[in-house]
Scaffold this active site. Sequence first.
Site, PDB file in Angstrom:
ATOM      1  N   PHE B 119      -3.986  13.808  11.794  1.00  0.00           N
ATOM      2  CA  PHE B 119      -2.894  12.843  11.628  1.00  0.00           C
ATOM      3  C   PHE B 119      -2.248  13.052  10.267  1.00  0.00           C
ATOM      4  CE2 PHE B 119      -1.140   8.895  13.352  1.00  0.00           C
ATOM      5  CZ  PHE B 119      -1.471   9.026  14.679  1.00  0.00           C
ATOM      6  N   GLN B 240       7.569   0.963   5.942  1.00  0.00           N
ATOM      7  CA  GLN B 240       7.456   2.310   6.485  1.00  0.00           C
ATOM      8  C   GLN B 240       8.421   2.518   7.645  1.00  0.00           C
ATOM      9  OE1 GLN B 240       3.694   3.809   8.645  1.00  0.00           O
ATOM     10  NE2 GLN B 240       3.855   4.929   6.729  1.00  0.00           N
ATOM     11  N   HIS B 242       8.914   4.908  10.585  1.00  0.00           N
ATOM     12  CA  HIS B 242       8.170   5.928  11.318  1.00  0.00           C
ATOM     13  C   HIS B 242       9.143   7.022  11.728  1.00  0.00           C
ATOM     14  CE1 HIS B 242       5.658   7.958  14.189  1.00  0.00           C
ATOM     15  NE2 HIS B 242       4.637   7.220  13.841  1.00  0.00           N
ATOM     16  N   LEU B 252       8.080   3.516  19.958  1.00  0.00           N
ATOM     17  CA  LEU B 252       7.387   4.518  19.152  1.00  0.00           C
ATOM     18  C   LEU B 252       6.885   5.714  19.960  1.00  0.00           C
ATOM     19  CD1 LEU B 252       6.065   5.043  16.262  1.00  0.00           C
ATOM     20  CD2 LEU B 252       3.963   4.361  17.390  1.00  0.00           C
ATOM     21  N   GLU B 255       2.573   9.684  16.027  1.00  0.00           N
ATOM     22  CA  GLU B 255       2.392  10.878  15.209  1.00  0.00           C
ATOM     23  C   GLU B 255       1.315  11.787  15.809  1.00  0.00           C
ATOM     24  OE1 GLU B 255       2.545   9.832  11.062  1.00  0.00           O
ATOM     25  OE2 GLU B 255       0.619  10.826  10.840  1.00  0.00           O
ATOM     26  N   ARG B 286       4.397  10.070   6.200  1.00  0.00           N
ATOM     27  CA  ARG B 286       5.526   9.568   6.983  1.00  0.00           C
ATOM     28  C   ARG B 286       6.821   9.425   6.205  1.00  0.00           C
ATOM     29  NH1 ARG B 286       2.456   5.202  10.836  1.00  0.00           N
ATOM     30  NH2 ARG B 286       1.473   6.831  12.064  1.00  0.00           N
ATOM     31  N   HIS B 353       8.805   0.391  11.015  1.00  0.00           N
ATOM     32  CA  HIS B 353       7.527   0.435  11.717  1.00  0.00           C
ATOM     33  C   HIS B 353       6.467  -0.482  11.118  1.00  0.00           C
ATOM     34  CE1 HIS B 353       4.438   2.186  14.184  1.00  0.00           C
ATOM     35  NE2 HIS B 353       3.778   2.679  13.167  1.00  0.00           N
ATOM     36  N   ARG B 398       1.899   3.776   3.824  1.00  0.00           N
ATOM     37  CA  ARG B 398       0.646   3.784   4.573  1.00  0.00           C
ATOM     38  C   ARG B 398       0.468   5.091   5.320  1.00  0.00           C
ATOM     39  NH1 ARG B 398      -0.758   2.513  10.268  1.00  0.00           N
ATOM     40  NH2 ARG B 398       1.467   2.446  10.699  1.00  0.00           N
TER      41      ARG B 398
HETATM   42  C1  LIG Z   1       4.139   0.907  18.174  1.00  0.00           C
HETATM   43  C2  LIG Z   1       3.113   0.880  17.092  1.00  0.00           C
HETATM   44  C3  LIG Z   1       2.105   1.843  17.047  1.00  0.00           C
HETATM   45  C4  LIG Z   1       1.137   1.825  16.048  1.00  0.00           C
HETATM   46  N1  LIG Z   1       0.147   2.772  16.052  1.00  0.00           N
HETATM   47  C5  LIG Z   1      -0.823   2.716  15.100  1.00  0.00           C
HETATM   48  C6  LIG Z   1      -1.912   3.637  15.114  1.00  0.00           C
HETATM   49  O1  LIG Z   1      -2.012   4.512  15.964  1.00  0.00           O
HETATM   50  N2  LIG Z   1      -2.851   3.539  14.144  1.00  0.00           N
HETATM   51  C7  LIG Z   1      -2.784   2.576  13.184  1.00  0.00           C
HETATM   52  O2  LIG Z   1      -3.679   2.531  12.354  1.00  0.00           O
HETATM   53  N3  LIG Z   1      -1.787   1.689  13.158  1.00  0.00           N
HETATM   54  C8  LIG Z   1      -0.802   1.734  14.094  1.00  0.00           C
HETATM   55  N4  LIG Z   1       0.218   0.820  14.061  1.00  0.00           N
HETATM   56  C9  LIG Z   1       0.142  -0.298  13.135  1.00  0.00           C
HETATM   57  C10 LIG Z   1      -0.854  -1.329  13.651  1.00  0.00           C
HETATM   58  O3  LIG Z   1      -0.895  -1.297  15.045  1.00  0.00           O
HETATM   59  C11 LIG Z   1      -0.518  -2.740  13.217  1.00  0.00           C
HETATM   60  O4  LIG Z   1      -0.313  -2.772  11.854  1.00  0.00           O
HETATM   61  C12 LIG Z   1      -1.660  -3.675  13.540  1.00  0.00           C
HETATM   62  O5  LIG Z   1      -2.005  -3.582  14.895  1.00  0.00           O
HETATM   63  C13 LIG Z   1      -1.360  -5.099  13.190  1.00  0.00           C
HETATM   64  O6  LIG Z   1      -2.451  -5.893  13.600  1.00  0.00           O
HETATM   65  P1  LIG Z   1      -2.595  -7.402  13.202  1.00  0.00           P
HETATM   66  O7  LIG Z   1      -3.870  -7.884  13.776  1.00  0.00           O
HETATM   67  O8  LIG Z   1      -2.375  -7.546  11.747  1.00  0.00           O
HETATM   68  O9  LIG Z   1      -1.351  -8.110  13.899  1.00  0.00           O
HETATM   69  P2  LIG Z   1      -0.876  -8.199  15.469  1.00  0.00           P
HETATM   70  O10 LIG Z   1      -1.664  -7.335  16.365  1.00  0.00           O
HETATM   71  O11 LIG Z   1       0.574  -8.037  15.419  1.00  0.00           O
HETATM   72  O12 LIG Z   1      -1.263  -9.664  15.818  1.00  0.00           O
HETATM   73  C14 LIG Z   1      -0.599 -10.777  15.300  1.00  0.00           C
HETATM   74  C15 LIG Z   1      -1.174 -12.008  15.947  1.00  0.00           C
HETATM   75  O13 LIG Z   1      -0.697 -13.153  15.286  1.00  0.00           O
HETATM   76  C16 LIG Z   1      -0.261 -14.095  16.206  1.00  0.00           C
HETATM   77  N5  LIG Z   1       0.753 -14.915  15.566  1.00  0.00           N
HETATM   78  C17 LIG Z   1       1.816 -14.501  14.821  1.00  0.00           C
HETATM   79  N6  LIG Z   1       2.501 -15.562  14.399  1.00  0.00           N
HETATM   80  C18 LIG Z   1       1.869 -16.673  14.853  1.00  0.00           C
HETATM   81  C19 LIG Z   1       2.096 -18.060  14.748  1.00  0.00           C
HETATM   82  N7  LIG Z   1       3.144 -18.557  14.099  1.00  0.00           N
HETATM   83  N8  LIG Z   1       1.243 -18.900  15.365  1.00  0.00           N
HETATM   84  C20 LIG Z   1       0.191 -18.428  16.065  1.00  0.00           C
HETATM   85  N9  LIG Z   1      -0.080 -17.124  16.190  1.00  0.00           N
HETATM   86  C21 LIG Z   1       0.754 -16.261  15.592  1.00  0.00           C
HETATM   87  C22 LIG Z   1       0.242 -13.292  17.380  1.00  0.00           C
HETATM   88  O14 LIG Z   1       0.223 -14.065  18.549  1.00  0.00           O
HETATM   89  C23 LIG Z   1      -0.793 -12.177  17.412  1.00  0.00           C
HETATM   90  O15 LIG Z   1      -1.933 -12.620  18.116  1.00  0.00           O
HETATM   91  C24 LIG Z   1       1.199   0.839  15.048  1.00  0.00           C
HETATM   92  C25 LIG Z   1       2.204  -0.113  15.087  1.00  0.00           C
HETATM   93  C26 LIG Z   1       3.176  -0.096  16.075  1.00  0.00           C
HETATM   94  C27 LIG Z   1       4.258  -1.117  16.060  1.00  0.00           C
END
Ligand SMILES: Cc1cc2nc3c(=O)[nH]c(=O)nc-3n(C[C@H](O)[C@H](O)[C@H](O)COP(=O)(O)OP(=O)(O)OC[C@H]3O[C@@H](n4cnc5c(N)ncnc54)[C@H](O)[C@@H]3O)c2cc1C
Lengths: 241, 595
Positions: B119, B240, B242, B252, B255, B286, B353, B398
Amino acid sequence: MMPTENRTVQFKIYRYDPDRDAKPYMQDISVELDVTDRKLLDAMVRLKVKDDSLSFRRSCREGVCGSDAMNINGKNGLACLTDMSTFPVGKPIVLRPLPGLPVIRDLVVDMTQFFKQYHSIKPYLVNNDPLPEKERLQSPEDREELNGLYECILCACCTTACPSFWWNPDKFVGPAGLLAAYRFIADTRDQATTERLDNLEDPYRLFRCHSIMNCVDVCPKNLNPTKAIGKIKEMMLQRAI
Amino acid sequence: MNYSVRKFDAVIVGAGGAGLRAAIQLSEAGMKTAVLTKVFPTRSHTVAAQGGVAASLGNSEEDHWHWHMYDTVKGSDWLGDQDAIEFMVRNANECVIELEHYGMPFDRLDNGRIYQRPFGGHMSNFGEKPVRRSCAAADRTGHAMLHAMYQRNVKVNTQFFVEWQALDLVRDEAGEVLGVTAMDMETGEIVVFHAKATIFATGGAGRIYYSSTNAFINTGDGVGMAARAGIPLEDMEFWQFHPTGVAGAGVLITEGVRGEGGILRNAQGERFMERYAPNAKDLASRDVVSRAMVTEINEGRGCGPNKDFVLLDVTHLAPETILKRLPGIHEIAIQFAGVDCLKEPIPVVPTCHYQMGGIPTNYLGQVVVPQGDQKSVPVPGFYAAGECACASVHGANRLGTNSLLDLLVFGKSAGETAVKELKTGGRSHKPLPAAAIDKTLARVDRLNNQKDGADVHETRLAMQRTMQKHAGVFRFKDMLAEGVEKILAIDAQVAQTQIKDKSKVFNTARIEALELDNLIEVAKATIVSANARTESRGAHVRDDALDVPETPNGRDDKNWLKHSLWYREGNRLDYKSVQLKPMTVDTIELKKRAY
Ligand SMILES: Cc1cc2nc3c(=O)[nH]c(=O)nc-3n(C[C@H](O)[C@H](O)[C@H](O)COP(=O)(O)OP(=O)(O)OC[C@H]3O[C@@H](n4cnc5c(N)ncnc54)[C@H](O)[C@@H]3O)c2cc1C
Ligand code: SF4
Ligand code: SF4
Ligand code: FES
């Protein structure tokens, strides 16, 4: 092919707000689409700009979160994966909530029963061996057994298209739940096959499936719950012998 | 005003990767915990992660956490805190193995171990050559991970409040955090969740930009709530882009495609990354790849009728490899780009991203703020993890696969720290301030009564277009200054948004209006911090920062080797130093960044 000019599309949409409406009705509404509006969800977002009271769930807009399952021209599917070009020209697009579940509002259904069935199959890995320091080993071939099973996004398109679920939503696990059950049975790391089969040994939970295949027909991830159900039934028969 | 209160030991806001990981910790320790989420847990945007999660398991070739640490510090353009980075990479193996034990269906190598792929920016032997460090489940790693963690939570009986939208943070006079106010989306009822420990795991805010890989629900709610409650936001200028979002759609393309051998080409068919990053080529970091793409497009070598995208080519790879390792990408290309990538290249553009900045935390998951002459004092009862938090391990840029790792390691450590503080009796239910719910009610009442206000959709669109134009991949001094004025004007409109639908039950118009309150805080923090930072570093690159020997690549360590802290009140900035001292090893010394 993508259309090259803006066009107007007609919709007929199931509407119901329990606080305002004595009963549900179908709303006729049209919207002018931009050339970049490729998917049904794009069109719906535009509809919502016009009428902000229209309620539906959506999140990822790429077919992985399972939020925007609905009944589209009579067939269950995801709005974000349904291409606008697949609709016949000149006919209104008919949108209804997923069938067989109580409606909360408009296209938003109450999924409680669906998730209750999913939870009923104990959707987690059971392995009582002492935890190894590293990963448990699994051969690529054994891992391949999980393909076509683990990708389920819990959208409920299948289960709410299944007549057996409509009649017995509290007793029949339904295709999504049974697919999940088989996902764990098929996992070489899981040790609870006997308990999992016992859990389904019942006139309703598994055996209400009559292989009508509606579920396979609608799954937006091209999964095949009927096949998984068939495999569970086979295992049941084998252990009965 | 009467309102109902529910009491818990801990409330976790968010059920994506970070929230679910924290919840496992609390539930296993027997704490009475409520997990609030806007969407059913498996619909959180972690589900969309494709490429993998980083850990130096060394399953395919030699690897070491120290190399991973070096790559992460270098990737961060030295803005990451080296203590938190060491903590993260050293805990990576354990956290990934735990996932496997929960049942996550990783791909496997012939010897049965977890499959790993190369990666961007992940190298062996301190930057020598790409290494296979990304642990993957096909190109559905996030889906496999999120479902496995949800399933684990079912096993340990976590209590979820699904489709509850948290609205505001509750703090008392002393600044202690006592929980949140939240709305049950199904009924419109507002409740105070009174807790001894409050953990934010609300994810990113990619929706401040017009073109984004983020879901509709990624509206920065936690970050907005924190800002309104007086917590500063750290390093928000770093976003970032992407390199490979599908042109026009934003969806998306991981990568991992380049990890498996995919190549970027310009209109002449040239593999242009060879010119920008002779060593790492298409697998450079990136920010480097995104800028190279935009440079190609700006110099007229873009593809298509408007010369506004480049091509991601996998047609030279074996179809079996694509269908086995990248099945989701094959589907996405057909669905959103209208091409079969086995036969044709995919049109791609850099797309917003990931939010590197966020709520300031330390490696224990505690939210830390300046107090007196100290810059990082924990806020009692408040923790954050995942994309909404800034630990800061990603600094100015990142590395791919480090975010899924971040949410595992810091989701777990935030949970662990909370458990420890709860168990040692360090936390109790402090009395709720009389005005606990006033702020929230005022917001909701205003929306109900607003007349002649601004349209939510139009206002959000104006914000997104402004951010895209004024704070994108390349930034310009004048555009940034102008952007600040525009965003402040939009902020005034957000304070007067109007919805037509005033109903109670599942009112998504109201939900979107309340989300916009959060998005605008993120947008303000971003553009104000970016305007002030007069250097280039990682993802923040501006035209007036010159690449001269004193400031290589425009990076000005003498003046800007520091974290930004933006306060909502007074739109004010403060700064704090970067932690250059790791936990056990030597500092990774400052160097010019090249791939
Ligand atoms: C398309 C895509 C591909 C990616 N691929 C990778 C990868 O291969 N490897 C990698 O390391 N990273 C990757 N990333 C980045 C990574 O996936 C994210 O940074 C990470 O999943 C975020 O996780 P999180 O738990 O912080 O938030 P999220 O998974 O976004 O969860 C947020 C949670 O908060 C809740 N929430 C938000 N606001 C409120 C509110 N007001 N009240 C109640 N609940 C709320 C939502 O319901 C949800 O449950 C990718 C990102 C994207 C967009
Ligand atoms: S095959 Fe079985 S589960 Fe599928 S729709 Fe038919 S009855 Fe239902
Ligand atoms: S099996 Fe298919 S249709 Fe059924 S819930 Fe899973 S993804 Fe949806
Ligand atoms: S919006 Fe996520 S599946 Fe359609």
